[in-house]
Structure formats: structure tokens, C-alpha cells
Design an enzyme around this catalytic site. Sequence first.
Site, PDB file in Angstrom:
ATOM      1  N   TYR A   6      -8.212  14.419  -0.083  1.00 39.73           N
ATOM      2  CA  TYR A   6      -7.368  15.271  -0.917  1.00 39.73           C
ATOM      3  C   TYR A   6      -8.205  15.840  -2.068  1.00 39.73           C
ATOM      4  CZ  TYR A   6      -3.914  13.305   2.152  1.00 39.73           C
ATOM      5  OH  TYR A   6      -3.231  12.918   3.279  1.00 39.73           O
ATOM      6  N   SER A  41       0.839  -1.202   0.000  1.00 40.28           N
ATOM      7  CA  SER A  41       0.000   0.000   0.000  1.00 40.28           C
ATOM      8  C   SER A  41       0.877   1.256   0.000  1.00 40.28           C
ATOM      9  CB  SER A  41      -0.881  -0.031   1.259  1.00 40.28           C
ATOM     10  OG  SER A  41      -2.075   0.668   1.055  1.00 40.28           O
TER      11      SER A  41
HETATM   12  C1  FNR Z   1      -0.449   5.608   4.753  1.00 37.11           C
HETATM   13  N1  FNR Z   1      -1.529   5.539   3.879  1.00 37.11           N
HETATM   14  C2  FNR Z   1      -1.469   6.188   2.663  1.00 37.11           C
HETATM   15  N2  FNR Z   1      -2.448   5.988   1.736  1.00 37.11           N
HETATM   16  C3  FNR Z   1      -2.351   6.528   0.509  1.00 37.11           C
HETATM   17  O1  FNR Z   1      -3.226   6.319  -0.317  1.00 37.11           O
HETATM   18  N3  FNR Z   1      -1.269   7.291   0.178  1.00 37.11           N
HETATM   19  C4  FNR Z   1      -0.262   7.546   1.051  1.00 37.11           C
HETATM   20  O2  FNR Z   1       0.723   8.200   0.697  1.00 37.11           O
HETATM   21  C5  FNR Z   1      -0.374   7.017   2.362  1.00 37.11           C
HETATM   22  N4  FNR Z   1       0.575   7.256   3.316  1.00 37.11           N
HETATM   23  C6  FNR Z   1       0.610   6.483   4.465  1.00 37.11           C
HETATM   24  C7  FNR Z   1       1.723   6.522   5.321  1.00 37.11           C
HETATM   25  C8  FNR Z   1       1.805   5.657   6.416  1.00 37.11           C
HETATM   26  C9  FNR Z   1       3.051   5.662   7.274  1.00 37.11           C
HETATM   27  C10 FNR Z   1       0.742   4.775   6.688  1.00 37.11           C
HETATM   28  C11 FNR Z   1       0.807   3.803   7.850  1.00 37.11           C
HETATM   29  C12 FNR Z   1      -0.371   4.775   5.881  1.00 37.11           C
HETATM   30  C13 FNR Z   1      -2.616   4.568   4.123  1.00 37.11           C
HETATM   31  C14 FNR Z   1      -2.162   3.158   3.736  1.00 37.11           C
HETATM   32  O3  FNR Z   1      -1.889   3.065   2.344  1.00 37.11           O
HETATM   33  C15 FNR Z   1      -3.242   2.132   4.095  1.00 37.11           C
HETATM   34  O4  FNR Z   1      -4.387   2.395   3.338  1.00 37.11           O
HETATM   35  C16 FNR Z   1      -3.565   2.141   5.576  1.00 37.11           C
HETATM   36  O5  FNR Z   1      -2.390   2.173   6.360  1.00 37.11           O
HETATM   37  C17 FNR Z   1      -4.415   0.940   5.972  1.00 37.11           C
HETATM   38  O6  FNR Z   1      -3.750  -0.258   5.659  1.00 37.11           O
HETATM   39  P1  FNR Z   1      -2.909  -1.105   6.776  1.00 37.11           P
HETATM   40  O7  FNR Z   1      -1.746  -0.257   7.214  1.00 37.11           O
HETATM   41  O8  FNR Z   1      -3.862  -1.381   7.906  1.00 37.11           O
HETATM   42  O9  FNR Z   1      -2.468  -2.330   6.052  1.00 37.11           O
END
Ligand code: FNR
Length: 361
Positions: free
Chosen positions: A186, A24
Site C-alpha cells: 500500500y 491480526s
Molecule cells: C488479512 N490481512 C490483513 N493485514 C493487514 O495488515 N490489514 C488488513 O486489513 C488485512 N486484511 C486481511 C483480511 C483477511 C480475510 C485475511 C485472512 C488476512 C493479513 C492478516 O492480518 C495476517 O497478516 C495474515 O492473514 C497472516 O496471518 P494468519 O492468518 O496466518 O494468522
Amino acid sequence: PDRPLLFSPLRLRDLVLPNRVVISPMCQHAAEDGRATDWHLVHLGKFALGGAGLILTEGTAVSPHGRIGLKDLGLWSDAQVAPLARVVDFVHGQGGLIGVQLAHAGRKAGSHALWEGGHAFSQAELDAHGMRRLGPSPVAAGPGWTVPDALDEAGIAAVIEDFAAATRRAVAAGFDVVELHFGHGYLATSFLSPLANRRRDAFGGPRENRMRLPLAIAARVRAEWPAARPLFCRISAVDGAADSWDLDDSVALARALTSAGVDVVDVSSGGLSEETRRITVPRGLGFQVGYAGRIRQEAGVVTQAVGMIVDGPQAEDILRSGAADLVAVGRAALADPYWPRRAAEDLGLPPNYAGWPVRHG
Ligand code: FNR
């Protein structure tokens, strides 16, 4: 027993993902003037060693005003292509695939990194960094956020062109996939949501109008992106507040995005504003999977599920349930970059040493 779905390939246009595990997108706040650094090489490169089917970069800004923070990756300038190409080349050298998430932060542009508190830049900080907050209407994202400038028609056209130019640079950098970031409050989300979009022109009012800018971006990007390569789009399936963007809206959006040439709808949720942050659905294992399932079923589109997907058996159940075609893993992959290899083992596959990095296998 049948081969786990998680480790069966998925063809999207001419690209074949070797498995269904997607890393992700995750902001790192480690770029310099939008240029990838050694951090990105190691951070993204380690997931290639870990065997993910596809790696997505963090939200990569299409313009300086589109940055979440000052150290976001960017593709608004040609100088940003080579440092990202270095990352892409490394991933390809390990047999991996990598996509770039193109983003415009809109009215949520300009904030400090989460470990520095995550708070919004003040007007003085925005001015000092030459940044503007842009949105559909003069409605702030919440307390502490300045009121964005409402985009006029020329501003809307410029945003669409910024996405197009960034897509051309993504081609130059050698990416396999582009993902549009239309979620998390966004720019695109703010146009979609009636809570943020109060326009009375062709870009506001009925849902069809609120979808106009996101769909125009998707169509423009599709025109720049090679027909052989898939286009993903992350959406927030629901704002989570009363009288706001809801799942029925997302089903309609998913259909329209597919008509605009999007191949995968990546289903996240929330993020519209400080207010909605407090009232979104409770978080638990796979808390957004149901949204992906309904969108996949009702819109007949390929979906990617995300959100607290933590291990192989859970991911396999999600795919078998018919809710999604791909699963995206975020934090669990930060904890274990070799998550896909562990998931394969947990699902009973014999070790595939031939598929490991040659230096490990
Ligand atoms: C994110 N997430 C995120 N989503 C996205 O679309 N673009 C981004 O740049 C980011 N940045 C980001 C940074 C960090 C450090 C985290 C932990 C999360 C959200 C991420 O892609 C994801 O959708 C969520 O974290 C939920 O999934 P998990 O972590 O439960 O597997």
C-alpha cells in the site's frame, strides 16, 4: 513451571495488555461509506469474548482514495466515529482492548472483494466511484492495475494530514492503540520500495529519502495520538524480489520508526506487486517469524510476529525464542474466536473462569 509468556502481561506506555495474543487486522468488506456496521460489532466483539489481549480492526482508510475496496472501514469523516465507538465500547465493556489499523491503499486502491475475484477496478470503475490511485511514481502495481498518479508535494502533505485527522477521530472513538499499515504494497510500502519509487526528489532515491514519507506520517500521528497510548506499525519486512526492499532495510526502518515514536513493529512481508507476489518466500508455519526476530535483535525494538501462527505452544515457542513480544493471529482466530482461551488450556493453565465473560464464566 513458569507462567507461559503468552499469558504474561505486556506494558506499552500506560497500556497494559493482559496477554500477548493480538487479533491480526482483517478486511471484512462490510462497511457502508466507511461506517462500521453490525457485522463489525459481532466480528470484532466476538474476539473480546475470546480473551485476546488486543484486537486490531481491519485496515481503516484515512481517505476515500485510500480504500482497498468500497466497503472498507474509514476514518476520513466525523460520521464514521460513532459507529466505531459502538464497537470500541462493546469491547471495553468485556474488558478487552482494541486498536484501529489506519491505512492508505495508494496504488493498490480500488479492488473487488476477494470472494468476488479480488481484481483491480478498471479506470471506468475508479471514475464511477470517484477514486484515484496515488503512488510515488507512475508505476503500476501489476497487470490489470492502472498507473497511479505520482503524488506532488501538496499531495504528500495532504496524505500526512489525512493520517493526522484520522488519528484525532481514533481518539474520539476511544481506541487504545493505533496501528499504521505500512505493509503489503500500500502507499507507504510503495514509497519504501525502489521497485515502486522512482522519484528524484527528497522522497525518492536513497533509502533515507524513500523512508521520508512513512516516517513523516508516523511522527505526525504520534503528535496527535495521546502519549499514554502505544503506536504500532505494520511493515512488509521484505518485498521478496531481487534489488528490492530487504531485511537490512527493515532493520533501519524499525530503528527510525522507534525514533519517530512507534512502540511496536508488526512484521509481515510481501504484497508490493503482482510480480513479487509470485516470488515471495514459501509459506509455512511461522514463515515470517524470522524477520521479526532479526528486527527485534538488531534494531532493539518491540516486535509483533504474524503469519501462520496456529496454536498456543507454537506461539509460546516464538516468544521464548526472543523473536517477538507479541503474536498476531489471523485465520486461526477466524476459525476459533476463542483461540486465546484454547491456547491457555493447551499451555496447561487452569481454566480462568473469572476472566471469562461474566455470562459465560
Ligand atoms: C488479512 N490481512 C490483513 N493485514 C493487514 O495488515 N490489514 C488488513 O486489513 C488485512 N486484511 C486481511 C483480511 C483477511 C480475510 C485475511 C485472512 C488476512 C493479513 C492478516 O492480518 C495476517 O497478516 C495474515 O492473514 C497472516 O496471518 P494468519 O492468518 O496466518 O494468522
